[in-house]
Design a protein around this motif. Structure first.
Motif, PDB file in Angstrom:
ATOM      1  N   HIS A 193       5.125  11.770   5.769  1.00 60.99           N
ATOM      2  CA  HIS A 193       6.483  11.922   5.253  1.00 60.99           C
ATOM      3  C   HIS A 193       6.678  13.333   4.716  1.00 60.99           C
ATOM      4  O   HIS A 193       5.765  13.981   4.232  1.00 60.99           O
ATOM      5  CB  HIS A 193       6.846  10.846   4.231  1.00 60.99           C
ATOM      6  CG  HIS A 193       6.228  10.959   2.874  1.00 60.99           C
ATOM      7  ND1 HIS A 193       6.763  11.722   1.867  1.00 60.99           N
ATOM      8  CD2 HIS A 193       5.132  10.372   2.341  1.00 60.99           C
ATOM      9  CE1 HIS A 193       6.027  11.585   0.773  1.00 60.99           C
ATOM     10  NE2 HIS A 193       5.022  10.785   1.036  1.00 60.99           N
ATOM     11  N   GLU A 211      10.791   8.709   2.628  1.00 59.53           N
ATOM     12  CA  GLU A 211       9.720   7.719   2.487  1.00 59.53           C
ATOM     13  C   GLU A 211       9.724   7.148   1.088  1.00 59.53           C
ATOM     14  O   GLU A 211       9.499   5.957   0.872  1.00 59.53           O
ATOM     15  CB  GLU A 211       8.356   8.380   2.784  1.00 59.53           C
ATOM     16  CG  GLU A 211       7.171   7.409   2.784  1.00 59.53           C
ATOM     17  CD  GLU A 211       6.469   7.271   1.448  1.00 59.53           C
ATOM     18  OE1 GLU A 211       5.549   6.442   1.343  1.00 59.53           O
ATOM     19  OE2 GLU A 211       6.834   7.957   0.472  1.00 59.53           O
ATOM     20  N   GLU A 212       9.992   8.021   0.116  1.00 55.83           N
ATOM     21  CA  GLU A 212       9.861   7.636  -1.298  1.00 55.83           C
ATOM     22  C   GLU A 212      10.824   6.534  -1.716  1.00 55.83           C
ATOM     23  O   GLU A 212      10.591   5.845  -2.696  1.00 55.83           O
ATOM     24  CB  GLU A 212      10.036   8.860  -2.204  1.00 55.83           C
ATOM     25  CG  GLU A 212       9.010   9.972  -1.989  1.00 55.83           C
ATOM     26  CD  GLU A 212       7.590   9.564  -2.390  1.00 55.83           C
ATOM     27  OE1 GLU A 212       7.379   8.410  -2.809  1.00 55.83           O
ATOM     28  OE2 GLU A 212       6.690  10.420  -2.283  1.00 55.83           O
ATOM     29  N   ASP A 240      -1.152  10.339   3.860  1.00 59.39           N
ATOM     30  CA  ASP A 240      -0.231  10.372   2.714  1.00 59.39           C
ATOM     31  C   ASP A 240      -0.856   9.827   1.436  1.00 59.39           C
ATOM     32  O   ASP A 240      -0.279   8.980   0.790  1.00 59.39           O
ATOM     33  CB  ASP A 240       1.035   9.556   3.050  1.00 59.39           C
ATOM     34  CG  ASP A 240       1.980   9.440   1.872  1.00 59.39           C
ATOM     35  OD1 ASP A 240       1.965  10.331   1.020  1.00 59.39           O
ATOM     36  OD2 ASP A 240       2.733   8.451   1.812  1.00 59.39           O
ATOM     37  N   ASP A 272       1.887  15.196  -2.396  1.00 62.17           N
ATOM     38  CA  ASP A 272       2.686  14.047  -1.927  1.00 62.17           C
ATOM     39  C   ASP A 272       4.031  14.550  -1.462  1.00 62.17           C
ATOM     40  O   ASP A 272       4.975  14.550  -2.219  1.00 62.17           O
ATOM     41  CB  ASP A 272       2.822  13.016  -3.045  1.00 62.17           C
ATOM     42  CG  ASP A 272       3.496  11.747  -2.548  1.00 62.17           C
ATOM     43  OD1 ASP A 272       3.602  11.575  -1.321  1.00 62.17           O
ATOM     44  OD2 ASP A 272       3.918  10.933  -3.385  1.00 62.17           O
ATOM     45  N   ASN A 273       4.190  14.991  -0.258  1.00 60.43           N
ATOM     46  CA  ASN A 273       3.157  14.910   0.749  1.00 60.43           C
ATOM     47  C   ASN A 273       3.151  16.197   1.563  1.00 60.43           C
ATOM     48  O   ASN A 273       3.133  16.160   2.788  1.00 60.43           O
ATOM     49  CB  ASN A 273       3.388  13.673   1.622  1.00 60.43           C
ATOM     50  CG  ASN A 273       2.250  13.415   2.576  1.00 60.43           C
ATOM     51  OD1 ASN A 273       1.120  13.833   2.373  1.00 60.43           O
ATOM     52  ND2 ASN A 273       2.557  12.772   3.676  1.00 60.43           N
ATOM     53  N   TYR A 300      -5.553  11.646  -7.873  1.00 66.96           N
ATOM     54  CA  TYR A 300      -4.183  11.590  -7.340  1.00 66.96           C
ATOM     55  C   TYR A 300      -3.261  10.735  -8.210  1.00 66.96           C
ATOM     56  O   TYR A 300      -2.183  11.180  -8.611  1.00 66.96           O
ATOM     57  CB  TYR A 300      -4.273  11.025  -5.921  1.00 66.96           C
ATOM     58  CG  TYR A 300      -2.991  10.903  -5.149  1.00 66.96           C
ATOM     59  CD1 TYR A 300      -2.245  12.020  -4.812  1.00 66.96           C
ATOM     60  CD2 TYR A 300      -2.548   9.647  -4.711  1.00 66.96           C
ATOM     61  CE1 TYR A 300      -1.086  11.903  -4.057  1.00 66.96           C
ATOM     62  CE2 TYR A 300      -1.394   9.526  -3.950  1.00 66.96           C
ATOM     63  CZ  TYR A 300      -0.669  10.645  -3.630  1.00 66.96           C
ATOM     64  OH  TYR A 300       0.476  10.521  -2.875  1.00 66.96           O
TER      65      TYR A 300
HETATM   66 ZN   LIG Z   1       3.671   9.983  -0.325  1.00 70.23          ZN
END
Ligand SMILES: [Zn+2]
Length: 517
Positions: A299, A345-346, A373, A311-312, A444
């Protein structure tokens, strides 16, 4: 412990088969050489992360990124296009300035949330008030007028800004236990305080806004030193601002002890109406079976508290660099190699879900898809996603990957189908052999994922380089494979809770018109 056992087992298994299978392959050697000696990753990261910045859906920076990617691909003689799949509320972030002006002067670390209303080009200076601990929703309504003209603090005051690992390293056993116990009690009490208002986090913001509050102040600590997660605002007229744990705690304590602190907030932003949203698709045309596809996937969008570096941007860079390398050393693939840089995507895998809906002819002919991702780290996990024969083809393709990159990868065959989390799931749901190249953590979850610290300096370029090599080799092998991959699914285990047979994740339609209500 169990993880370690599995790790040793699979590694040994692989090493045994690889010594026999691995022969020198000039394409693989060229991939490694190009990735190592002519890496473009640092330059791409600088352009995307530093120059363009974060890529929130509906912002001009998101569109700028799509256009930047097209220009990059064209400069490598790769054809690329932006495919419109929907519309979103257009918004552009401006400055956020937050200062405490009473009882003393201090500039505070904080930022408005995504889609926060602006302060109309002015500074708004007002006292703070903590959301009251009331008996029930009726007493909340009685208290509500007291927020008029004030900034309302709606988050719990964290008892410590030290992450647990720091407590565990230096604290006594007793003090660590006590801290955790107190914190749990405090959290439960806070959840209760909010629920007694009779409102949810979304409706609470609206109620405060309608009662005349001048802004919402919150602090979404990410459990690491100096790190907050930055998501979207629920207010329509007044700004919503996240303040770093350290400064939020200061304001909270001063408010609680009756010092009546005042803050001055300026939040600029622009509403841009409804804007189109895109996916960027690039391709290297296949020469033998152009209607069969190998697909790379990551993404492109991000949250905007930092710059979306891990991200990302890192997944994006892996796929772009792999495409660049493939075009250079493997310009005439057997099957068509596609890459998808997904929008939104989020907010629910929207770009990839739209692609799956819009391109049935591609979907039914994807040999394999590789998505990355979950941060900047080198790939250490690969699941077969419930495809019964994934071991066959992925196992075969992996044999060509250099030992140093392949050996740390813990494989899980046939695995179970992923139902969400990232874009590969949009494809798995449609029965496509789609896989997640899953990274080692590099902290992360607490330090970079959706935080104000997801920035260029967190990128581990050696790991990203290793992932670009892995991805390019897997794409090359998937393209060359004489066989078409099997899509046969495992029989899913019975759901222990319901007793019903397990079912494959269902294809979900995207949100094609978002942020508008
Ligand atoms: Zn992501």
């Amino acid at each position: 412990m169990r993880t370690i056992k599995i790790f040793i087992f699979t590694t040994l298994l692989f090493t045994a088969s690889i010594t026999i299978a691995q022969t020198k392959d000039p394409v693989v050697e060229s991939i490694v050489k190009e990735a190592t000696e002519n890496s473009q990753l640092e330059k791409l990261a600088h352009e995307l992360v530093d120059m363009i910045g974060p890529r929130l859906v509906g912002t001009p920076q998101m569109k700028q990124s799509h256009d930047w990617a097209i220009a990059k691909y064209n400069s490598w003689a790769i054809t690329a296009r932006n495919e419109k799949w929907g519309e979103w509320r257009g918004w552009e972030r401006g400055v956020s300035h937050i200062d405490m002006v009473y009882p003393r002067i201090k500039s505070l670390e904080g930022t408005q949330l995504a889609w926060s209303p602006s302060t109309g080009g002015k500074n708004i200076t007002a006292e703070t008030i903590i959301i009251a601990d009331v008996a029930d929703s009726l007493s909340f309504l009685q208290w509500l007028p007291s927020v008029k003209g004030k900034f309302v603090l709606i988050s719990m005051n964290q008892p410590t800004g030290r992450p647990d690992y720091n407590w565990e390293e230096f604290g006594t056993k007793e003090s660590v236990e006590k801290m955790k116990k107190d914190r749990t009690e405090q959290r439960e009490a806070w959840t209760k305080r909010i629920s007694k208002t009779g409102l949810t986090s979304r409706t609470l913001a609206a109620a405060l806004e309608n009662a005349g509050a001048v802004g919402i102040i919150m602090s979404n600590w990410s459990n690491g030193f100096g790190v907050n997660k930055i998501f979207g605002a629920n207010t329509k007229k007044i700004p919503t601002v996240d303040i770093a744990l350290e400064d939020y705690g200061l304001l909270y304590r001063l408010t609680e002890s009756g010092q009546r602190p005042k803050i001055s907030v300026r939040a600029d932003s622009k509403e841009l109406g409804t804007v189109p949203t895109f996916n960027t698709i690039a391709e290297i045309k296949g020469t033998e079976t152009p209607n069969e596809y190998v697909m790379l996937s990551a993404h492109f969008d991000s949250w905007d508290g930092g710059t979306g570096a891990t991200d990302n941007a890192t997944g994006t860079l892996v796929m772009m660099e792999a495409m660049r390398i493939l075009k250079k050393v493997y310009p005439n693939p057997k099957r068509t190699i596609l890459v998808g840089h997904w929008g939104s995507e989020e907010q629910g895998l929207n770009g990839s879900r739209a692609f799956v809906e819009d391109h049935p002819e591609i979907i039914k002919n994807i040999q394999a898809l590789f998505n990355q991702d979950n941060g900047t780290g080198r790939v250490v996990n690969l699941s077969g996603q419930g495809f019964l024969h994934s071991y066959d083809f992925l196992g075969r393709w992996l044999t060509k990957v250099p030992t140093a990159i392949r050996q740390p990868i813990v494989t899980n065959f046939p695995g179970t189908p992923g139902g969400g989390g990232s874009d590969y799931a949009s494809f798995v749901a449609a029965g496509v052999p789609a896989f997640s190249l899953s990274s080692i953590s590099w902290s992360y979850g607490s330090y970079t994922w959706h935080t104000n610290r997801d920035t260029y300096d967190k990128i581990v370029f050696d790991d990203v380089r290793s992932n670009a090599i892995l991805t390019a080799i897997l794409a090359y092998m998937a393209s060359e494979d004489p066989a078409i991959t099997s899509r046969e699914k495992i029989v899913l285990p019975v759901n222990a809770r319901t007793g019903e047979p397990g079912t494959w994740p269902k294809q979900t339609p995207p949100t094609r018109k978002g942020g508008i209500n």
